[in-house]
Scaffold this active site. Sequence first.
Site, PDB file in Angstrom:
ATOM      1  N   SER A   1       0.869  -1.194   0.000  1.00 19.82           N
ATOM      2  CA  SER A   1       0.000   0.000   0.000  1.00 19.82           C
ATOM      3  C   SER A   1       0.891   1.224   0.000  1.00 19.82           C
ATOM      4  CB  SER A   1      -0.894   0.005   1.237  1.00 19.82           C
ATOM      5  OG  SER A   1      -1.862  -1.010   1.156  1.00 19.82           O
TER       6      SER A   1
ATOM      7  N   LYS B   1      -7.394   1.908  -2.619  1.00 25.61           N
ATOM      8  CA  LYS B   1      -6.999   1.575  -1.249  1.00 25.61           C
ATOM      9  C   LYS B   1      -7.014   2.825  -0.368  1.00 25.61           C
ATOM     10  CE  LYS B   1      -5.336  -0.584   2.350  1.00 25.61           C
ATOM     11  NZ  LYS B   1      -4.034  -1.205   2.567  1.00 25.61           N
TER      12      LYS B   1
ATOM     13  N   LYS C   1      -0.187   6.583   8.481  1.00 24.91           N
ATOM     14  CA  LYS C   1       0.588   6.506   7.235  1.00 24.91           C
ATOM     15  C   LYS C   1      -0.346   6.581   6.032  1.00 24.91           C
ATOM     16  CE  LYS C   1       1.933   3.039   4.270  1.00 24.91           C
ATOM     17  NZ  LYS C   1       1.907   1.609   3.972  1.00 24.91           N
TER      18      LYS C   1
END
Lengths: 292, 292
Positions: free
Chosen positions: A93, A169, A237
Site C-alpha cells: 500500500s 486503497k 501513514k
Amino acid sequence: MNIGFIGLGIMGRPMALHLAAAGHTLFVPDRRSLSEDIRAVATIEADAASVAEHADIVILMVPDTPDVETVLFGAHGVAEGLSRGKLLIDMSSISPTATKDFAARIAALGCGYIDAPVSGGEVGAKAAALTIMAGGATTDFERALPLFQLMGKNITHVGEAPGAGQVCKVANQIIVALNIQAVAEALTFARKAGADPARVRQALMGGFANSRILEVHAERMINRTFAPGFRIKLHQKDLNLALSSAKDMGMALPNTAIAQQMFSVVTAAGGADLDHSALVQAIELMAGMAVG
Amino acid sequence: MNIGFIGLGIMGRPMALHLAAAGHTLFVPDRRSLSEDIRAVATIEADAASVAEHADIVILMVPDTPDVETVLFGAHGVAEGLSRGKLLIDMSSISPTATKDFAARIAALGCGYIDAPVSGGEVGAKAAALTIMAGGATTDFERALPLFQLMGKNITHVGEAPGAGQVCKVANQIIVALNIQAVAEALTFARKAGADPARVRQALMGGFANSRILEVHAERMINRTFAPGFRIKLHQKDLNLALSSAKDMGMALPNTAIAQQMFSVVTAAGGADLDHSALVQAIELMAGMAVG
C-alpha cells in the site's frame, strides 16, 4: 509458474505460502528473517535482481513507498533482473502518484505492472480472503488474476490506469477512518448526554447509520478493547498518503484532515500502537471525560 | 384505546392511520389541512387541550422544538387538557435538553412522558417500518410499546432518562452525515485521481468501508440523482441540534461541525432542497471540479 516474492513479513509470508501450496515455484531474496516454512518451499536467491531473473512474475509486499522504490530500482534491484515480457505486481500500500512513476519505468523495460494493494489484514492473508484492488492494463490484470484468486476474494480491477488500485486503497482508508470518527463522535455525544452507548449502537444498527464500523469498531469502543487490530500509526501513514496526494491534485479532504489530527491526539497520549478504534479517546479527551 | 394525535403531516398522517386501522379511537385537533382519510376515521376536536381531555395517550409528531412547546404549553395546549395518569408520547425529532424540561413539566401534572423520535422517513411511516428510539420510564415505555409496534420495527428503549430517545436520534444523524461525508471525500478523491468511482464503490462494498451509506447514497452520488430522499435543510436542522447540545454539554464534535459547513456550501449554491447525498457537491466545488 516461476514467481518471485519480495517482502515476506506478516502479510507476505502467508500470501507466498498460498502460492507455493498451489504448486507455483517460489524465488525469494536471501534475508536472515526468512521463516522456516518459506525456506522449506522457496528457492533462495542472492538478491532481488536474481529473483527477477528467475521469475516470470515478481510480487512485492513491502511496507511503504521508499521500500518499493529501493527494491525495484536500488542496487541489485528487481529492474536489473527483469527482461521483456515479465510482470511486476506491487501488492504493497503506497503512494498512487509514485506508483505511476514506477509503472512507467518498469514499462520502459518492456514489462507489465499491476498495483494491487489489499485490505483484510493478517487474518485475511492467512485465510486467503484478502480484498484486492488492482490497477493496470487488462491483459496484465488477467495474467495476475489466477494468483490473486489464491490469495484473496473480492478481487476488483479498478481501472486500466497505473495507480488505480492504490487510489482505491486510499479511498478505503479514508472511509474507514471517517466512519470510525462518525461513530466516535456519536457515541461520545450519547455518553456525555447520559445515554448508554451500547443501547444507542443497538438502536442504530437497523437503519441508515449502520456500517461495518458500527458493527465492529463501535463494540470495541464500548468494551474498551483497543488491542490491535489495525494500529493507529499505520492508519496515519495511509491518511498521510491521502492528504499529500489530495494536496498534489489540488483538492481538500476536510474531515480526513481532522481525523488525522484526532489520531495525533491519541498518539500524543501514547496510543500510536492502539487499534484505530481508539480514535474515540481523542473525542473523549476533548470533552473532558475520563479515558479508560 | 382513545389516542390523541397532533401533527398529521407527511409522517404523522400514515402513522395515525395505522393506529386507527388497528381499532384505536383517534382524536385530532381541527386543522384546515386535515386530509380526507384522517377526517374519515378521527374525531375532530376544537384544540389540543380538548384532544388531551378525550385521550388516554397523546402522540405528537410536529416539526421542531418550538412546535412541541407551543402544542404542549401554549394557549389551549395539551397541558390544559391533561389529567393524572395520562401518557404523552413525543415522536418529533427535537432538542434533547428541551425534552428534559418538557418531560419534567408534564410529570408535574401526574402524567408520563416518552420521547420517541423515528428514522425511516415517509417510506418507513407508510410501511409501518419506522425505527423508533425511545426514552423515559420503563412502565411508560411498556404502555407505549403496543402503539409503537403498529408504526415501526426496530423499537429500542434507549434509556430511562427523558431525552434518551432524542439523544439517540441525534447520534443517528451525526453518523449518517459523517458517513455521507466519508463517501463523498473518498469518491471525489478517486474521481480526481482518474479512477472510476463506481468501480471503487464496488471494490469497497465487501470490506470494512461498507455501510448503508456506501450502498445507497454513494450510488446517488455516482448516478447524480439528488432528488430527496432527505433534504439537506432538514439534516442541517438535526446537526444544529447536535452542535448546540454539544456546546451546552461542553464537548467538541469536529467532523460534525465540518459536515454542517459542507451542507452550507451546497445550500449557498442553491441546493438546500437536494438530498443530503448532494454534500458531495461541496467537496467537488472545493476541488475545482464541475458539479453536474
